[in-house]
Design a protein around this motif. Structure first.
Motif, PDB file in Angstrom:
ATOM      1  N   ILE A   1       0.825  -1.198   0.000  1.00 52.94           N
ATOM      2  CA  ILE A   1       0.000   0.000   0.000  1.00 52.94           C
ATOM      3  C   ILE A   1       0.863   1.253   0.000  1.00 52.94           C
ATOM      4  O   ILE A   1       1.944   1.290   0.572  1.00 52.94           O
ATOM      5  N   LEU A   2       0.383   2.308  -0.676  1.00 55.11           N
ATOM      6  CA  LEU A   2       1.120   3.566  -0.796  1.00 55.11           C
ATOM      7  C   LEU A   2       0.883   4.409   0.443  1.00 55.11           C
ATOM      8  O   LEU A   2       0.243   5.446   0.409  1.00 55.11           O
ATOM      9  N   ALA A   3       1.420   3.912   1.565  1.00 60.44           N
ATOM     10  CA  ALA A   3       1.091   4.476   2.864  1.00 60.44           C
ATOM     11  C   ALA A   3       2.256   5.204   3.518  1.00 60.44           C
ATOM     12  O   ALA A   3       2.112   5.711   4.625  1.00 60.44           O
ATOM     13  N   LYS A   4       3.384   5.287   2.857  1.00 62.23           N
ATOM     14  CA  LYS A   4       4.534   5.917   3.499  1.00 62.23           C
ATOM     15  C   LYS A   4       4.475   7.442   3.368  1.00 62.23           C
ATOM     16  O   LYS A   4       3.735   7.992   2.548  1.00 62.23           O
ATOM     17  N   ARG A   5       5.267   8.117   4.182  1.00 59.80           N
ATOM     18  CA  ARG A   5       5.394   9.565   4.111  1.00 59.80           C
ATOM     19  C   ARG A   5       6.208   9.921   2.871  1.00 59.80           C
ATOM     20  O   ARG A   5       7.248   9.318   2.600  1.00 59.80           O
ATOM     21  N   LEU A   6       5.749  10.909   2.100  1.00 62.89           N
ATOM     22  CA  LEU A   6       6.424  11.292   0.869  1.00 62.89           C
ATOM     23  C   LEU A   6       6.313  12.800   0.676  1.00 62.89           C
ATOM     24  O   LEU A   6       5.223  13.368   0.746  1.00 62.89           O
ATOM     25  N   ARG A   7       7.461  13.436   0.446  1.00 56.50           N
ATOM     26  CA  ARG A   7       7.484  14.870   0.142  1.00 56.50           C
ATOM     27  C   ARG A   7       8.373  15.106  -1.067  1.00 56.50           C
ATOM     28  O   ARG A   7       9.519  14.702  -1.061  1.00 56.50           O
ATOM     29  N   PRO A   8       7.872  15.747  -2.126  1.00 53.29           N
ATOM     30  CA  PRO A   8       6.476  16.122  -2.282  1.00 53.29           C
ATOM     31  C   PRO A   8       5.613  14.891  -2.533  1.00 53.29           C
ATOM     32  O   PRO A   8       6.080  13.922  -3.124  1.00 53.29           O
ATOM     33  N   VAL A   9       4.360  14.938  -2.101  1.00 49.51           N
ATOM     34  CA  VAL A   9       3.482  13.792  -2.238  1.00 49.51           C
ATOM     35  C   VAL A   9       2.930  13.722  -3.660  1.00 49.51           C
ATOM     36  O   VAL A   9       2.618  14.749  -4.266  1.00 49.51           O
ATOM     37  N   LYS A  10       2.832  12.519  -4.183  1.00 56.61           N
ATOM     38  CA  LYS A  10       2.277  12.285  -5.510  1.00 56.61           C
ATOM     39  C   LYS A  10       0.837  11.797  -5.409  1.00 56.61           C
ATOM     40  O   LYS A  10       0.409  11.270  -4.376  1.00 56.61           O
ATOM     41  N   GLY A  11       0.102  11.932  -6.498  1.00 57.39           N
ATOM     42  CA  GLY A  11      -1.208  11.323  -6.585  1.00 57.39           C
ATOM     43  C   GLY A  11      -1.106   9.821  -6.386  1.00 57.39           C
ATOM     44  O   GLY A  11      -0.176   9.176  -6.879  1.00 57.39           O
ATOM     45  N   GLY A  12      -2.069   9.260  -5.652  1.00 53.31           N
ATOM     46  CA  GLY A  12      -2.080   7.826  -5.376  1.00 53.31           C
ATOM     47  C   GLY A  12      -1.675   7.480  -3.957  1.00 53.31           C
ATOM     48  O   GLY A  12      -1.923   6.366  -3.511  1.00 53.31           O
ATOM     49  N   TYR A  13      -1.074   8.436  -3.231  1.00 52.54           N
ATOM     50  CA  TYR A  13      -0.580   8.160  -1.887  1.00 52.54           C
ATOM     51  C   TYR A  13      -1.615   8.460  -0.797  1.00 52.54           C
ATOM     52  O   TYR A  13      -2.547   9.244  -0.999  1.00 52.54           O
ATOM     53  N   SER A  14      -1.390   7.858   0.351  1.00 59.52           N
ATOM     54  CA  SER A  14      -2.267   7.997   1.515  1.00 59.52           C
ATOM     55  C   SER A  14      -2.296   9.425   2.041  1.00 59.52           C
ATOM     56  O   SER A  14      -1.252  10.039   2.281  1.00 59.52           O
ATOM     57  N   VAL A  15      -3.519   9.952   2.236  1.00 60.00           N
ATOM     58  CA  VAL A  15      -3.746  11.243   2.880  1.00 60.00           C
ATOM     59  C   VAL A  15      -5.034  11.136   3.689  1.00 60.00           C
ATOM     60  O   VAL A  15      -5.799  10.182   3.540  1.00 60.00           O
ATOM     61  N   GLY A  16      -5.306  12.131   4.517  1.00 57.05           N
ATOM     62  CA  GLY A  16      -6.591  12.143   5.204  1.00 57.05           C
ATOM     63  C   GLY A  16      -6.718  13.256   6.218  1.00 57.05           C
ATOM     64  O   GLY A  16      -5.726  13.717   6.799  1.00 57.05           O
TER      65      GLY A  16
ATOM     66  N   GLU B   1      -5.324  23.198   0.917  1.00 53.35           N
ATOM     67  CA  GLU B   1      -4.209  24.035   0.489  1.00 53.35           C
ATOM     68  C   GLU B   1      -2.909  23.580   1.139  1.00 53.35           C
ATOM     69  O   GLU B   1      -2.834  23.373   2.350  1.00 53.35           O
ATOM     70  N   GLY B   2      -1.883  23.449   0.321  1.00 55.43           N
ATOM     71  CA  GLY B   2      -0.558  23.095   0.814  1.00 55.43           C
ATOM     72  C   GLY B   2       0.505  23.958   0.182  1.00 55.43           C
ATOM     73  O   GLY B   2       0.221  24.813  -0.665  1.00 55.43           O
ATOM     74  N   GLN B   3       1.753  23.736   0.574  1.00 51.73           N
ATOM     75  CA  GLN B   3       2.870  24.447  -0.014  1.00 51.73           C
ATOM     76  C   GLN B   3       3.191  23.864  -1.393  1.00 51.73           C
ATOM     77  O   GLN B   3       3.128  22.652  -1.599  1.00 51.73           O
ATOM     78  N   PHE B   4       3.544  24.745  -2.313  1.00 49.49           N
ATOM     79  CA  PHE B   4       3.827  24.319  -3.685  1.00 49.49           C
ATOM     80  C   PHE B   4       4.868  23.200  -3.718  1.00 49.49           C
ATOM     81  O   PHE B   4       4.719  22.215  -4.453  1.00 49.49           O
ATOM     82  N   HIS B   5       5.903  23.314  -2.882  1.00 50.96           N
ATOM     83  CA  HIS B   5       6.984  22.335  -2.929  1.00 50.96           C
ATOM     84  C   HIS B   5       6.609  21.002  -2.291  1.00 50.96           C
ATOM     85  O   HIS B   5       7.361  20.033  -2.411  1.00 50.96           O
ATOM     86  N   ASP B   6       5.442  20.926  -1.627  1.00 50.92           N
ATOM     87  CA  ASP B   6       4.997  19.676  -1.008  1.00 50.92           C
ATOM     88  C   ASP B   6       4.034  18.881  -1.883  1.00 50.92           C
ATOM     89  O   ASP B   6       3.707  17.733  -1.545  1.00 50.92           O
ATOM     90  N   LEU B   7       3.560  19.468  -2.981  1.00 47.77           N
ATOM     91  CA  LEU B   7       2.497  18.853  -3.779  1.00 47.77           C
ATOM     92  C   LEU B   7       2.990  18.592  -5.202  1.00 47.77           C
ATOM     93  O   LEU B   7       3.386  19.516  -5.917  1.00 47.77           O
ATOM     94  N   ASN B   8       2.927  17.347  -5.624  1.00 44.83           N
ATOM     95  CA  ASN B   8       3.389  16.937  -6.936  1.00 44.83           C
ATOM     96  C   ASN B   8       2.186  16.543  -7.787  1.00 44.83           C
ATOM     97  O   ASN B   8       1.361  15.723  -7.354  1.00 44.83           O
TER      98      ASN B   8
END
Length: 327
Positions: free
Chosen positions: A109-124, A211-218
């Protein structure tokens, strides 16, 4: 579906559906209705039909006459698909029932922490379990111009806790179920959402942005790539998504213009209209995944399903009602 998408027999049957779907949905055991192609002996005939979703296929002897699906509605044949009950794809609170063993598929599962985060990963939202980020987006205006804010896109029930959130609430990556903590894993704050209206009127989307920081969102979607455009699908279109739980999956569109009763738990049911219905391509935690065609055009936003079908918002309604651009 947008009205201009429907022509010929599809437009004709959509007008019949509009007049008849409330009476069909009122039948015991029916959970949805849409426009599909008739299947006979497990083979698709290509004939346009009224597709009726039922929780369980029952012998006629067990049904009241008023609850039986007629062989035709208007001049069009009906096709009955057993789906089970349709559920929105996450639990709504970290203290609620945890994801089932079937939903929690393990180390992939795509559950790890990722910066910048890509589409498909865990959020909530910090009070849910976990869902999926669709992609990164920005405001529809000014365009062309310089965006002042950047957002992640997902479902209302992923980012706004099914209406039970406040603007500015923290969004975690990964989601709480996957170990996300408010202090160290906040990646965004809830910015806006389309309220879900329960037990009555039509809803077109289950959607929200944070809303997030530009450098955190892919904007890249893991295993799919960058969205090239926004488009529509037809019955039979092959589609793809990447999500937190079932990773990369493909499916086929089996019905359009779907009206589906979706269970959100705690006795809350939402009537979702003009939905895209595909073969099963998801499990709990995949809610918020961006549905794309094989040309990397965004076509839908995954939000609900069962063991046999997955339900998606038309992405054009998502863009319009949230006032955002994906590309």
């Amino acid at each position: 579906m947008f009205k201009q998408d429907l022509t010929g027999e599809y437009l004709e049957i959509s007008n019949i559906q509009k007049d008849e779907q409330d009476s069909v949905l009122a039948k015991d055991n029916v959970v949805g209705v849409g426009i599909g192609h008739k299947t006979t002996d497990e083979k698709e005939t290509g004939d346009v039909c009224m597709t009726v979703l039922v929780a369980q296929k029952l012998d006629a002897s067990l049904l009241k006459i008023d609850d039986m699906i007629p062989p035709t509605i208007g001049k069009f044949k009906t096709d009955v698909i057993e789906t089970g009950e349709i559920f929105a794809g996450t639990h709504h609170d970290t203290e609620d029932v945890a994801l089932t063993e079937e939903e929690n598929v393990g180390a992939q599962i795509l559950a790890k922490r990722l910066r910048p985060v890509k589409g498909g990963y865990s959020v909530g939202h910090y009070k849910i379990t976990a869902g999926t980020m669709a992609t990164a987006v920005y405001d529809a205006k000014p365009y062309p111009g310089i965006p002042s804010k950047y957002y992640m896109l997902s479902n209302n029930h992923v980012l706004a806790n099914s209406n039970n959130a406040r603007i500015g609430d923290p969004i975690l990556q990964p989601g709480p179920y996957d170990g996300g903590k408010r202090r160290k894993d906040r990646i965004a704050r809830l910015s806006r959402f389309v309220p879900i209206r329960f037990n009555g009127p039509c809803n077109y989307v289950d959607a929200a942005i944070a809303e997030g920081q530009f450098h955190d969102l892919n904007r890249e979607i893991y295993w799919i790539g960058y969205v090239k455009g926004v488009g529509a699908v037809k019955v039979g279109t092959i589609v793809q998504k990447t999500g937190r739980t079932t990773n990369y999956t493909t499916g086929k569109v089996v019905a359009l213009n779907g009206t589906v009763n979706v269970n959100y738990g705690s006795g809350q049911v939402a009537k979702m209209c003009r939905q895209i219905i595909t073969t099963n391509m998801s499990a709990g935690g995949d809610s918020g995944s961006l549905l794309c065609d094989l040309n990397e055009n965004a076509v839908g936003l995954l939000f609900a399903g069962s063991s046999t079908v997955t339900i998606h918002n038309d992405i054009r309604y998502v863009q319009s009602l949230l006032n955002i651009r994906i590309v």
